[in-house]
Design an enzyme around this catalytic site. Structure first.
Site, short mmCIF file in Angstrom:
data_model
loop_
_atom_site.label_atom_id
_atom_site.label_comp_id
_atom_site.label_asym_id
_atom_site.label_seq_id
_atom_site.Cartn_x
_atom_site.Cartn_y
_atom_site.Cartn_z
N CYS A 1 48.87 29.44 26.86
CA CYS A 1 47.62 29.13 26.24
C CYS A 1 46.93 27.68 27.07
O CYS A 1 47.56 26.80 26.94
CB CYS A 1 47.73 28.72 24.96
SG CYS A 1 46.37 28.46 23.90
N ASP B 1 33.87 19.78 24.94
CA ASP B 1 33.83 21.16 25.63
C ASP B 1 33.18 21.27 26.83
O ASP B 1 32.52 20.35 27.42
CB ASP B 1 32.84 22.11 24.51
CG ASP B 1 32.69 23.46 25.04
OD1 ASP B 1 33.56 24.22 24.09
OD2 ASP B 1 32.61 24.21 25.98
N HIS C 1 40.25 26.77 17.10
CA HIS C 1 39.50 25.44 17.35
C HIS C 1 38.38 25.28 16.53
O HIS C 1 37.78 26.38 16.10
CB HIS C 1 39.17 25.48 18.71
CG HIS C 1 38.67 26.57 19.34
ND1 HIS C 1 39.30 27.75 19.91
CD2 HIS C 1 37.24 26.82 19.68
CE1 HIS C 1 38.52 28.68 20.13
NE2 HIS C 1 37.04 27.93 20.19
N HIS D 1 43.34 30.15 20.76
CA HIS D 1 44.11 28.76 20.15
C HIS D 1 43.02 28.47 18.97
O HIS D 1 41.96 27.94 19.37
CB HIS D 1 44.45 27.96 21.04
CG HIS D 1 45.46 26.78 20.62
ND1 HIS D 1 46.56 26.32 20.84
CD2 HIS D 1 44.93 25.99 19.58
CE1 HIS D 1 46.94 25.03 20.29
NE2 HIS D 1 46.14 25.11 19.37
N THR E 1 36.63 33.27 22.89
CA THR E 1 37.01 33.46 24.14
C THR E 1 38.34 32.55 24.24
O THR E 1 39.12 33.14 25.19
CB THR E 1 35.90 32.77 25.27
OG1 THR E 1 35.92 31.30 24.86
CG2 THR E 1 34.76 33.57 24.95
N GLY F 1 32.10 35.74 19.25
CA GLY F 1 32.37 35.59 20.79
C GLY F 1 33.50 34.43 21.05
O GLY F 1 33.36 33.64 21.90
N HIS G 1 34.59 23.87 16.72
CA HIS G 1 33.55 23.19 17.44
C HIS G 1 32.89 22.17 16.62
O HIS G 1 32.22 22.55 15.57
CB HIS G 1 32.48 24.18 17.95
CG HIS G 1 32.90 25.39 18.77
ND1 HIS G 1 32.64 25.45 19.95
CD2 HIS G 1 33.71 26.47 18.44
CE1 HIS G 1 33.49 26.39 20.63
NE2 HIS G 1 33.78 27.18 19.64
N ASN H 1 34.99 30.34 15.66
CA ASN H 1 34.75 31.58 15.74
C ASN H 1 35.96 32.51 15.80
O ASN H 1 36.90 32.38 16.19
CB ASN H 1 34.08 31.98 17.29
CG ASN H 1 32.74 31.24 17.55
OD1 ASN H 1 31.93 31.36 16.55
ND2 ASN H 1 32.44 30.46 18.60
#
Ligand code: AMP
Ligand code: ZN
Length: 117
Positions: A7, A33, A103, A101, A98, A96, A105, A90
């Protein structure tokens, strides 16, 4: 879906893959990011590998709760709290996602429209 060993975010949190670290402790890791969507765009993750929101059960409540409290702490540390900020998680294709794992934002430094895109 990557297992924990392959990962991307597990490898970032362990230091195997470099990232611009913002914060770390024994439970949580935060980093900028790579493709920022706002002047400040930080990803906050639990060190423990959980693929997505859809995998959560009550046994994960402390992990996810701690992570979210750290999101708020990091927002204060970065002085995002007075003007305001947005937190996004998300799940799945429609949103979306991607990286599998879990997370949060943390986005700040500009105004955000509602409803989100
Ligand atoms: P999501 O689309 O919600 O799964 O978010 C994954 C985020 O990870 C995206 O905003 C990507 O820009 C970000 N990302 C992917 N690879 C890296 C990396 N190596 N370092 C930092 N952020 C990354
Ligand atoms: Zn992981």
């Amino acid at each position: 879906m990557a297992g924990a060993d392959r990962c991307l975010f597990c490898r970032i949190a362990s230091g195997e893959i470099p990232a611009k670290k913002v914060y770390e402790d024994k439970d949580v890791f935060a980093f900028h990011d790579i493709n920022p969507q706002a002047p400040t765009h930080v990803l906050v993750i639990p060190r423990r590998h959980i693929p997505s929101l859809d995998d959560l059960s009550l046994s994960d409540a402390a992990t996810v709760g701690t992570t979210l409290v750290k999101v708020a702490q990091i927002a204060r540390d970065l002085h995002l709290n007075s003007d305001g900020y947005r937190v996004v998680a998300n799940h799945g294709d429609a949103a979306g996602q991607t990286v599998f794992h879990i997370h949060f934002h943390l986005l700040g430094g500009r105004n955000f429209g509602w409803p989100p895109g």
